[in-house]
Scaffold this motif. Sequence first.
Motif, PDB file in Angstrom:
ATOM      1  N   SER A   1      16.852   4.461   1.551  1.00 40.56           N
ATOM      2  CA  SER A   1      17.788   5.567   1.136  1.00 40.56           C
ATOM      3  C   SER A   1      17.049   5.969  -0.151  1.00 40.56           C
ATOM      4  O   SER A   1      17.268   7.406  -0.484  1.00 40.56           O
ATOM      5  N   TRP A   2      16.247   5.414  -0.919  1.00 34.15           N
ATOM      6  CA  TRP A   2      15.715   5.622  -1.922  1.00 34.15           C
ATOM      7  C   TRP A   2      14.535   6.808  -1.676  1.00 34.15           C
ATOM      8  O   TRP A   2      14.239   7.723  -2.685  1.00 34.15           O
ATOM      9  N   ILE A   3      13.863   6.733  -0.647  1.00 34.28           N
ATOM     10  CA  ILE A   3      12.842   7.712  -0.317  1.00 34.28           C
ATOM     11  C   ILE A   3      13.386   9.091  -0.389  1.00 34.28           C
ATOM     12  O   ILE A   3      12.648   9.907  -1.094  1.00 34.28           O
ATOM     13  N   PHE A   4      14.278   9.343   0.050  1.00 33.28           N
ATOM     14  CA  PHE A   4      15.115  10.809  -0.223  1.00 33.28           C
ATOM     15  C   PHE A   4      15.695  11.080  -1.414  1.00 33.28           C
ATOM     16  O   PHE A   4      15.770  11.969  -1.982  1.00 33.28           O
ATOM     17  N   ASN A   5      16.718  10.206  -1.428  1.00 36.04           N
ATOM     18  CA  ASN A   5      17.688  10.347  -2.582  1.00 36.04           C
ATOM     19  C   ASN A   5      16.784  10.012  -3.842  1.00 36.04           C
ATOM     20  O   ASN A   5      17.298  11.124  -4.873  1.00 36.04           O
ATOM     21  N   GLY A   6      16.096   9.333  -4.328  1.00 40.43           N
ATOM     22  CA  GLY A   6      15.281   9.118  -5.367  1.00 40.43           C
ATOM     23  C   GLY A   6      14.315  10.223  -5.611  1.00 40.43           C
ATOM     24  O   GLY A   6      14.100  10.911  -6.671  1.00 40.43           O
ATOM     25  N   TYR A   7      13.745  10.737  -4.491  1.00 39.00           N
ATOM     26  CA  TYR A   7      12.722  11.965  -4.691  1.00 39.00           C
ATOM     27  C   TYR A   7      13.642  13.138  -5.133  1.00 39.00           C
ATOM     28  O   TYR A   7      13.167  13.817  -5.953  1.00 39.00           O
ATOM     29  N   ARG A   8      14.794  13.388  -4.603  1.00 45.01           N
ATOM     30  CA  ARG A   8      15.738  14.509  -5.015  1.00 45.01           C
ATOM     31  C   ARG A   8      16.089  14.374  -6.518  1.00 45.01           C
ATOM     32  O   ARG A   8      15.997  15.184  -6.957  1.00 45.01           O
ATOM     33  N   ARG A   9      16.500  13.286  -6.630  1.00 48.85           N
ATOM     34  CA  ARG A   9      16.854  13.045  -8.297  1.00 48.85           C
ATOM     35  C   ARG A   9      15.714  13.160  -9.188  1.00 48.85           C
ATOM     36  O   ARG A   9      15.913  13.782 -10.356  1.00 48.85           O
TER      37      ARG A   9
END
Length: 101
Positions: free
Chosen positions: A51-59
């Motif tokens: 989940s970090w791949i997408f959410n972390g990139y967005r943040r």
Amino acid sequence: MRPTEARLGDMPGPKVYSVWWGDRGVQKQKGIVTYSLSPFRQRAAKNMFSSWIFNGYRRIASQAVYWAIPFAMGYGIYSWAKRVDAWQNSKAGHLAGHGAH
């Protein structure tokens, strides 16, 4: 010598209202609720990396304006200062700034 009654008694455990020294009766505490979760139901790191791949990139992308621009300006000033310092300490810089050395 015989130990006294207080010496034979233990300190009260949890969920009791009492002072342990010389207490005659132990009254159960009321209104204390304890919650727990089964260790088989706890998954603290479930999908953490996926989940970090997408959410972390967005943040990170949403905050890039606040850290990338100051970082780029700071790095630009640092590289300019290093280049000017190297030129001023070179033979050409001494001749250009001070005439003859």
